[in-house]
Enzyme design. Sequence first.
Site, PDB file in Angstrom:
ATOM      1  N   GLU A  78     -11.860   0.966  17.550  1.00 45.40           N
ATOM      2  CA  GLU A  78     -13.019   1.107  16.614  1.00 45.40           C
ATOM      3  C   GLU A  78     -13.617  -0.110  17.026  1.00 45.40           C
ATOM      4  O   GLU A  78     -15.316  -0.323  16.010  1.00 45.40           O
ATOM      5  CB  GLU A  78     -12.856   0.691  15.058  1.00 45.40           C
ATOM      6  CG  GLU A  78     -11.975  -0.383  14.443  1.00 45.40           C
ATOM      7  CD  GLU A  78     -11.194  -0.398  12.968  1.00 45.40           C
ATOM      8  OE1 GLU A  78     -10.820   0.576  13.222  1.00 45.40           O
ATOM      9  OE2 GLU A  78     -11.534  -1.180  12.826  1.00 45.40           O
ATOM     10  N   ASP A 114      -9.027   6.349   9.121  1.00 43.82           N
ATOM     11  CA  ASP A 114      -9.493   5.099   8.947  1.00 43.82           C
ATOM     12  C   ASP A 114      -9.315   4.486   9.848  1.00 43.82           C
ATOM     13  O   ASP A 114     -10.607   3.170   9.155  1.00 43.82           O
ATOM     14  CB  ASP A 114      -9.022   4.955   7.396  1.00 43.82           C
ATOM     15  CG  ASP A 114     -10.245   4.251   6.290  1.00 43.82           C
ATOM     16  OD1 ASP A 114     -11.423   4.100   6.422  1.00 43.82           O
ATOM     17  OD2 ASP A 114      -9.929   2.712   6.209  1.00 43.82           O
ATOM     18  N   THR A 140      -3.951   5.403   7.925  1.00 44.37           N
ATOM     19  CA  THR A 140      -5.201   4.281   6.827  1.00 44.37           C
ATOM     20  C   THR A 140      -4.917   2.844   7.132  1.00 44.37           C
ATOM     21  O   THR A 140      -5.066   1.807   6.801  1.00 44.37           O
ATOM     22  CB  THR A 140      -5.375   4.171   5.448  1.00 44.37           C
ATOM     23  OG1 THR A 140      -3.801   3.775   4.707  1.00 44.37           O
ATOM     24  CG2 THR A 140      -5.823   5.612   4.949  1.00 44.37           C
ATOM     25  N   SER A 141      -3.689   2.409   8.330  1.00 44.03           N
ATOM     26  CA  SER A 141      -3.053   1.719   8.766  1.00 44.03           C
ATOM     27  C   SER A 141      -4.348   0.580   9.991  1.00 44.03           C
ATOM     28  O   SER A 141      -4.867  -0.186   9.549  1.00 44.03           O
ATOM     29  CB  SER A 141      -1.872   1.064   8.974  1.00 44.03           C
ATOM     30  OG  SER A 141      -1.271   2.059  10.135  1.00 44.03           O
ATOM     31  N   ARG A 142      -3.741   0.375  11.155  1.00 46.15           N
ATOM     32  CA  ARG A 142      -4.226   0.554  12.066  1.00 46.15           C
ATOM     33  C   ARG A 142      -4.402   0.837  13.063  1.00 46.15           C
ATOM     34  O   ARG A 142      -3.270   2.492  13.133  1.00 46.15           O
ATOM     35  CB  ARG A 142      -3.353  -1.256  12.802  1.00 46.15           C
ATOM     36  CG  ARG A 142      -4.096  -1.855  11.673  1.00 46.15           C
ATOM     37  CD  ARG A 142      -5.601  -2.819  11.965  1.00 46.15           C
ATOM     38  NE  ARG A 142      -5.203  -3.866  11.303  1.00 46.15           N
ATOM     39  CZ  ARG A 142      -5.764  -3.881   9.556  1.00 46.15           C
ATOM     40  NH1 ARG A 142      -6.111  -2.688   8.847  1.00 46.15           N
ATOM     41  NH2 ARG A 142      -6.254  -5.191   9.637  1.00 46.15           N
ATOM     42  N   ILE A 169       1.118  -1.358  -0.026  1.00 46.88           N
ATOM     43  CA  ILE A 169       0.193   0.251  -0.163  1.00 46.88           C
ATOM     44  C   ILE A 169       0.547   1.635  -0.096  1.00 46.88           C
ATOM     45  O   ILE A 169      -0.157   1.965  -0.975  1.00 46.88           O
ATOM     46  CB  ILE A 169      -0.920  -0.502   1.598  1.00 46.88           C
ATOM     47  CG1 ILE A 169      -2.065  -0.961   1.066  1.00 46.88           C
ATOM     48  CG2 ILE A 169      -1.543   1.001   1.541  1.00 46.88           C
ATOM     49  CD1 ILE A 169      -2.881  -1.469   1.954  1.00 46.88           C
ATOM     50  N   HIS A 182     -12.888   2.786   8.572  1.00 52.02           N
ATOM     51  CA  HIS A 182     -12.604   1.624   8.043  1.00 52.02           C
ATOM     52  C   HIS A 182     -13.530   1.369   6.279  1.00 52.02           C
ATOM     53  O   HIS A 182     -13.384  -0.158   6.632  1.00 52.02           O
ATOM     54  CB  HIS A 182     -12.546   0.559   8.701  1.00 52.02           C
ATOM     55  CG  HIS A 182     -11.131  -0.383   8.808  1.00 52.02           C
ATOM     56  ND1 HIS A 182     -10.516  -0.918   9.629  1.00 52.02           N
ATOM     57  CD2 HIS A 182     -10.762  -1.366   7.896  1.00 52.02           C
ATOM     58  CE1 HIS A 182      -9.750  -1.713   9.231  1.00 52.02           C
ATOM     59  NE2 HIS A 182     -10.034  -1.891   8.172  1.00 52.02           N
ATOM     60  N   GLN A 183     -12.949   1.889   6.066  1.00 51.22           N
ATOM     61  CA  GLN A 183     -13.623   2.255   4.641  1.00 51.22           C
ATOM     62  C   GLN A 183     -12.996   1.787   3.422  1.00 51.22           C
ATOM     63  O   GLN A 183     -12.953   1.383   2.235  1.00 51.22           O
ATOM     64  CB  GLN A 183     -14.762   2.980   3.785  1.00 51.22           C
ATOM     65  CG  GLN A 183     -14.587   4.344   3.761  1.00 51.22           C
ATOM     66  CD  GLN A 183     -15.492   5.402   3.673  1.00 51.22           C
ATOM     67  OE1 GLN A 183     -16.448   5.491   3.853  1.00 51.22           O
ATOM     68  NE2 GLN A 183     -15.827   5.069   2.150  1.00 51.22           N
ATOM     69  N   ALA A 184     -11.359   2.380   4.088  1.00 54.52           N
ATOM     70  CA  ALA A 184     -10.208   2.174   2.290  1.00 54.52           C
ATOM     71  C   ALA A 184     -10.385   1.069   1.524  1.00 54.52           C
ATOM     72  O   ALA A 184     -10.020   0.779  -0.060  1.00 54.52           O
ATOM     73  CB  ALA A 184      -8.878   2.526   3.782  1.00 54.52           C
ATOM     74  N   PHE A 185     -10.507  -0.727   2.081  1.00 52.29           N
ATOM     75  CA  PHE A 185     -10.401  -1.098   1.344  1.00 52.29           C
ATOM     76  C   PHE A 185     -12.073  -1.715   0.602  1.00 52.29           C
ATOM     77  O   PHE A 185     -11.535  -2.293  -0.256  1.00 52.29           O
ATOM     78  CB  PHE A 185     -10.589  -3.017   2.299  1.00 52.29           C
ATOM     79  CG  PHE A 185     -11.852  -3.028   3.121  1.00 52.29           C
ATOM     80  CD1 PHE A 185     -12.056  -2.145   3.689  1.00 52.29           C
ATOM     81  CD2 PHE A 185     -12.414  -4.428   2.226  1.00 52.29           C
ATOM     82  CE1 PHE A 185     -13.310  -2.530   5.012  1.00 52.29           C
ATOM     83  CE2 PHE A 185     -13.806  -4.191   3.253  1.00 52.29           C
ATOM     84  CZ  PHE A 185     -14.582  -3.738   4.096  1.00 52.29           C
TER      85      PHE A 185
END
Length: 334
Positions: A263, A258, A232-234, A155, A295-298
Amino acid sequence: MRVTVYSTRPYDREFLTRANGAGRHELVFLEARLDAATVAAADGAQAVCVFVNDRADAEVLRALHAGGVRLVALRCAGFNHVDLVAAATLGVEVGRVPEYSPYAVAEHTAALVLTLNRKLHRAYSRVREGNLALEGLLGFDLHGRTVGLVGTGRIGACFARIMAGFGCRVLATAPIANPECEALGVRYVELADLLARSDVVSLHCPLTPQTRHLIDADALASMKRGAMLINTSRGAVVDTRAVIAALKSGQLGSLGLDVYEEEADLFFRDLSDEVIHDDVFARLLTFPNVVVTGHQAFFTEDALSAIAETTVANLDSFETKGHALHPVSIEYLA
Ligand code: NAI
């Protein structure tokens, strides 16, 4: 093979059912998250299929094993939520989806950078209210600015290409340099140097004991005043309370998230009729210079198809050969 599929939404069911073809495996879809309270729902299944906020700790794995489960098939790349030592001790195989679409996550990261810089989240609401004034919407040219990447795997490398395309100088820090990034002109530096020089810092490393709260109060203090931070990782790579303090003081100019440390109790659900009990998360939402996505990046069609196909390939391989196509072994902890 009977598979209990936890944490499913309609889109998970759609893509997994399609990948499962004529019903090779008996997929039992549950909305519930896997944890000690829901583990019994997998009794009689040979495999469970789980996502990022399911909890496969030692207690849960022991209960799964007792109920006959021999495979944990992750619908994600990260495995920080699985006790690999306990799984290995019990003889429970863990499979994952090592790669689905780095483009999905890298493009969403770019969307967060552009939204925050050009204040699109504010412009959208204003224009709909008939407010076409520009005060408060001032951004900067990304061209010529310095973007610092923490982690340059699949990524990070993809995001480096996108940012290089904007004409940014790209710095990176990682345990091992990625030749693809070096060829692109990315310069590898120490984390301290990267934080001090970057206008935008973007996190693309996994969550490990070494990266937990990597971005803490000290790291934030060493950043350029007014810089942008994107995660956008964790979630737990960032100390959220320290980030809130840095936003309040103006040290941190803007924040795009993200992912969020806590979460698991919030994301992937519609809470619009409820009161949010997490005061730290609620505080984040009050800042005009913070954009949070859940958490929608994927979340692209391409990524969901790839996740479903690799997941079914892991199930097929386990059923026919006794091991997942993409196993997660205990050596990953080394
Ligand atoms: P990858 O394994 O290809 O790359 C990870 C990179 O981080 C490697 O370059 C590694 O050397 C580096 N790294 C490890 N420890 C580090 C440290 N202490 N400091 C700096 N760099 C370090 O992983 P990939 O596929 O690029 O994914 C990156 C992360 O993105 C994943 O670990 C996952 O947490 C997250 N992710 C988030 C998604 C989302 O929807 N928001 C979806 C998919 C992944």
